[in-house]
Scaffold this motif. Structure first.
Motif, PDB file in Angstrom:
ATOM      1  N   LEU A 215       0.822  -1.207   0.000  1.00  0.00           N
ATOM      2  CA  LEU A 215       0.000   0.000   0.000  1.00  0.00           C
ATOM      3  C   LEU A 215       0.857   1.257   0.000  1.00  0.00           C
ATOM      4  CD1 LEU A 215      -2.926   0.838  -0.059  1.00  0.00           C
ATOM      5  CD2 LEU A 215      -2.918   0.912   2.428  1.00  0.00           C
ATOM      6  N   LEU A 216       1.973   1.236   0.696  1.00  0.00           N
ATOM      7  CA  LEU A 216       2.857   2.393   0.705  1.00  0.00           C
ATOM      8  C   LEU A 216       3.390   2.704  -0.692  1.00  0.00           C
ATOM      9  CD1 LEU A 216       4.886   1.807   3.990  1.00  0.00           C
ATOM     10  CD2 LEU A 216       3.485   3.793   3.489  1.00  0.00           C
ATOM     11  N   ARG A 217       3.622   1.668  -1.469  1.00  0.00           N
ATOM     12  CA  ARG A 217       4.117   1.872  -2.837  1.00  0.00           C
ATOM     13  C   ARG A 217       3.090   2.606  -3.703  1.00  0.00           C
ATOM     14  NH1 ARG A 217       8.706  -0.875  -4.091  1.00  0.00           N
ATOM     15  NH2 ARG A 217       9.377  -2.494  -2.630  1.00  0.00           N
ATOM     16  N   GLN A 218       1.820   2.535  -3.315  1.00  0.00           N
ATOM     17  CA  GLN A 218       0.778   3.194  -4.091  1.00  0.00           C
ATOM     18  C   GLN A 218       0.581   4.650  -3.675  1.00  0.00           C
ATOM     19  OE1 GLN A 218      -2.846   0.881  -3.798  1.00  0.00           O
ATOM     20  NE2 GLN A 218      -1.717  -1.050  -3.911  1.00  0.00           N
ATOM     21  N   ASP A 219       1.259   5.068  -2.635  1.00  0.00           N
ATOM     22  CA  ASP A 219       1.067   6.419  -2.111  1.00  0.00           C
ATOM     23  C   ASP A 219       2.417   7.114  -1.993  1.00  0.00           C
ATOM     24  OD1 ASP A 219       0.412   8.706  -0.593  1.00  0.00           O
ATOM     25  OD2 ASP A 219      -1.329   7.665   0.220  1.00  0.00           O
ATOM     26  N   PRO A 220       2.901   7.753  -3.074  1.00  0.00           N
ATOM     27  CA  PRO A 220       4.239   8.356  -3.074  1.00  0.00           C
ATOM     28  C   PRO A 220       4.453   9.383  -1.955  1.00  0.00           C
ATOM     29  CG  PRO A 220       3.340   8.269  -5.293  1.00  0.00           C
ATOM     30  CD  PRO A 220       2.228   7.890  -4.367  1.00  0.00           C
ATOM     31  N   ALA A 221       3.417  10.200  -1.675  1.00  0.00           N
ATOM     32  CA  ALA A 221       3.587  11.242  -0.656  1.00  0.00           C
ATOM     33  C   ALA A 221       3.833  10.635   0.718  1.00  0.00           C
ATOM     34  CB  ALA A 221       2.354  12.148  -0.616  1.00  0.00           C
ATOM     35  N   LEU A 222       3.021   9.645   1.082  1.00  0.00           N
ATOM     36  CA  LEU A 222       3.173   9.011   2.387  1.00  0.00           C
ATOM     37  C   LEU A 222       4.489   8.248   2.463  1.00  0.00           C
ATOM     38  CD1 LEU A 222       1.757   8.655   5.082  1.00  0.00           C
ATOM     39  CD2 LEU A 222       0.662   6.607   4.175  1.00  0.00           C
ATOM     40  N   ALA A 223       4.843   7.559   1.375  1.00  0.00           N
ATOM     41  CA  ALA A 223       6.106   6.815   1.341  1.00  0.00           C
ATOM     42  C   ALA A 223       7.303   7.760   1.496  1.00  0.00           C
ATOM     43  CB  ALA A 223       6.217   6.042   0.034  1.00  0.00           C
ATOM     44  N   TYR A 224       7.216   8.906   0.830  1.00  0.00           N
ATOM     45  CA  TYR A 224       8.280   9.901   0.924  1.00  0.00           C
ATOM     46  C   TYR A 224       8.486  10.340   2.370  1.00  0.00           C
ATOM     47  CZ  TYR A 224      10.212  14.637   0.955  1.00  0.00           C
ATOM     48  OH  TYR A 224      10.933  15.769   1.258  1.00  0.00           O
ATOM     49  N   HIS A 225       7.381  10.637   3.055  1.00  0.00           N
ATOM     50  CA  HIS A 225       7.484  11.113   4.423  1.00  0.00           C
ATOM     51  C   HIS A 225       7.987  10.019   5.365  1.00  0.00           C
ATOM     52  CE1 HIS A 225       5.988  15.161   3.971  1.00  0.00           C
ATOM     53  NE2 HIS A 225       4.988  14.706   3.244  1.00  0.00           N
ATOM     54  N   LEU A 226       7.629   8.783   5.102  1.00  0.00           N
ATOM     55  CA  LEU A 226       8.116   7.690   5.939  1.00  0.00           C
ATOM     56  C   LEU A 226       9.631   7.556   5.815  1.00  0.00           C
ATOM     57  CD1 LEU A 226       7.734   5.274   7.808  1.00  0.00           C
ATOM     58  CD2 LEU A 226       7.261   3.866   5.789  1.00  0.00           C
ATOM     59  N   LEU A 227      10.137   7.551   4.603  1.00  0.00           N
ATOM     60  CA  LEU A 227      11.582   7.418   4.397  1.00  0.00           C
ATOM     61  C   LEU A 227      12.326   8.648   4.932  1.00  0.00           C
ATOM     62  CD1 LEU A 227      11.719   5.809   0.844  1.00  0.00           C
ATOM     63  CD2 LEU A 227      12.080   4.699   3.048  1.00  0.00           C
ATOM     64  N   LYS A 228      11.725   9.809   4.761  1.00  0.00           N
ATOM     65  CA  LYS A 228      12.330  11.031   5.298  1.00  0.00           C
ATOM     66  C   LYS A 228      12.441  10.946   6.812  1.00  0.00           C
ATOM     67  CE  LYS A 228      11.396  16.007   5.707  1.00  0.00           C
ATOM     68  NZ  LYS A 228      10.406  17.066   5.421  1.00  0.00           N
ATOM     69  N   LEU A 229      11.400  10.427   7.448  1.00  0.00           N
ATOM     70  CA  LEU A 229      11.398  10.296   8.903  1.00  0.00           C
ATOM     71  C   LEU A 229      12.489   9.337   9.369  1.00  0.00           C
ATOM     72  CD1 LEU A 229      10.154  10.487  11.771  1.00  0.00           C
ATOM     73  CD2 LEU A 229       8.612   8.647  11.086  1.00  0.00           C
ATOM     74  N   VAL A 230      12.539   8.158   8.776  1.00  0.00           N
ATOM     75  CA  VAL A 230      13.492   7.140   9.225  1.00  0.00           C
ATOM     76  C   VAL A 230      14.927   7.620   9.042  1.00  0.00           C
ATOM     77  CG1 VAL A 230      14.265   4.760   8.895  1.00  0.00           C
ATOM     78  CG2 VAL A 230      11.844   5.300   8.762  1.00  0.00           C
ATOM     79  N   ASN A 231      15.153   8.453   8.039  1.00  0.00           N
ATOM     80  CA  ASN A 231      16.507   8.949   7.784  1.00  0.00           C
ATOM     81  C   ASN A 231      16.794  10.266   8.516  1.00  0.00           C
ATOM     82  OD1 ASN A 231      17.797   7.052   5.860  1.00  0.00           O
ATOM     83  ND2 ASN A 231      16.025   7.555   4.591  1.00  0.00           N
ATOM     84  N   SER A 232      15.885  10.705   9.366  1.00  0.00           N
ATOM     85  CA  SER A 232      16.071  11.963  10.089  1.00  0.00           C
ATOM     86  C   SER A 232      17.001  11.756  11.278  1.00  0.00           C
ATOM     87  CB  SER A 232      14.725  12.504  10.580  1.00  0.00           C
ATOM     88  OG  SER A 232      14.228  11.700  11.640  1.00  0.00           O
ATOM     89  N   ALA A 233      17.355  12.884  11.896  1.00  0.00           N
ATOM     90  CA  ALA A 233      18.240  12.839  13.059  1.00  0.00           C
ATOM     91  C   ALA A 233      17.619  12.094  14.235  1.00  0.00           C
ATOM     92  CB  ALA A 233      18.597  14.265  13.479  1.00  0.00           C
TER      93      ALA A 233
END
Length: 389
Positions: A215-233
């Motif tokens: 499901l995440l693959r179908q939602d680029p915006a949500l996927a983007y924010h998830l990866l951004k979060l995990v790679n955050s400080a």
């Protein structure tokens, strides 16, 4: 002789102040009439341990009801860089008050005048900021130009009114506009709503990681924010995460559910402002969890309390009735009752978080001290969440 018993801490509503990007920049202290002198009540709260660390980096805007009585000793221990003293324009008419306020300004405390002052009053007080209810009217242009700011517009009921006030020269905003999202926002198109509800349904029934990834693959915006979060400080990883599977593995199931529930509020244009509902949902969720723990509830009930808090604003996020939102999810009955009727133990706790009162706290067996500490923990967590999503 025994020491006199201290009166209970006052109940306070911390009201967020945001900039034009919907990022929190300050908090105002709203206290009920029973608190007596609002300034003294706010001081008691601010002089409890670790307050400024918990609320960092936000400024604290304190209402000064009687500026003629304000002495340097009252402000002892309060960091000038984090405190803004709010004083009504009417109280500044007296020259003695103006000199007293100017001395506090010279000591590093910032002054914000509540209302539009006559020419020269602001400069004699040492005030650089103006605050006013701009829900219907705007101040004269010179009133804003004459002070460096930031100027605070209160009574904001919509994003469109925020835009009008920003154009007029205000840079800080407060009001309930977060609860009235734009009807044509990206989160409200039909396809997005369906995907959001589907994801929430998977989370509610503890679906396996593969289903979430699909499901995440179908939602680029949500996927983007998830990866951004995990790679955050916030996670301080030694190497970047590039896949949903890795993200799920790093976060763990329980944390994944929590962050995804909050990430739902972060859906936005990549270059657009933050969703103002995000930190509000984070505060509710964290407060629900902390208070559930304080009442001795087990880990599962604490998790349910968190879910109730974070989901309690979904009807506003999705612009649809809560009954329709709940109908699409596989939630525990106690959670459903809490969200729809505000009844049952979870519903009562949600009502307490939404509208605290001394009587409600007493009925729940929660002390004023415990409630204030829960607020601090919740706001600290919401501030961190907002900075990392």
């Amino acid at each position: 002789m025994s020491a006199p018993e201290m009166s209970p801490l006052p109940l306070v509503e911390l009201q967020a102040v945001s900039n034009a990007h919907n990022e929190w920049v300050a908090l105002t202290f709203a206290l009920p009439a029973e608190a007596g002198d609002v300034f003294q009540a706010a001081l008691r709260l601010l002089k409890t341990p670790d307050v400024f660390a918990a609320l960092a980096p936000l400024d604290c805007i304190l209402p000064v009801s009687h500026p003629q009585l304000l002495e340097p000793s009252h402000l002892a221990g309060l960091p000038p860089s984090r405190v803004i003293l709010r004083v009504s324009v009417a109280a500044c008419a007296d020259l003695t008050v103006q000199k007293k306020l100017a001395a506090h300004a010279d000591a590093g405390y910032r002054l914000m005048l509540d209302g539009v002052a006559d020419a020269g009053v602001a400069s004699r007080c040492g005030a650089q900021s103006l605050m006013m209810d701009a829900a219907a009217t705007l101040p004269p242009l010179l009133a804003l130009v004459g002070q460096s700011g930031p100027h605070l517009a209160t009574g904001m009921g919509s994003a469109s009114r925020v835009a009008v006030c920003a154009k007029a020269g205000f840079s800080w905003f407060a009001g309930d506009y977060a609860h009235h999202p734009l009807p044509d926002g990206p989160v409200n198109d039909g396809t997005s709503c369906q995907r959001l509800l589907a994801l929430l349904g998977l989370l509610a029934r503890d679906a396996d990681s593969h289903e979430l990834e699909v499901l995440l693959r179908q939602d680029p915006a949500l996927a983007y924010h998830l990866l951004k979060l995990v790679n955050s400080a916030a996670f301080a990883l030694s190497s970047p995460i590039h896949s949903f599977g890795q993200a799920i593995s790093v976060l763990g199931r329980r944390q994944l559910q929590r962050w995804l529930q909050l990430l739902l509020y972060a859906r936005q244009q990549d270059d657009g402002p933050a969703n103002p509902l995000l930190p509000l949902a984070a505060v509710r969720a964290a407060m629900m969890e902390v208070l559930a723990k304080a009442q001795g509830w087990d880990r599962d009930r604490q998790d349910m309390a968190f879910v109730v808090g974070v989901f309690s604003l979904l009807d506003q996020l999705l612009a649809m009735p809560m009954r329709e939102v709940v109908a699409a999810l596989s939630l525990d009955l106690d959670v459903v009752i809490a969200l729809l009727e505000r009844t049952g133990p979870l519903g009562q706790l949600l009502r307490l978080v939404e509208r605290p009162s001394g009587a409600a706290l007493e009925q729940a067996g929660i002390t004023r001290q415990a409630y204030w500490e829960a607020q601090l923990q919740a706001y600290h967590w919401a501030i961190q969440v907002s900075r990392n999503i």
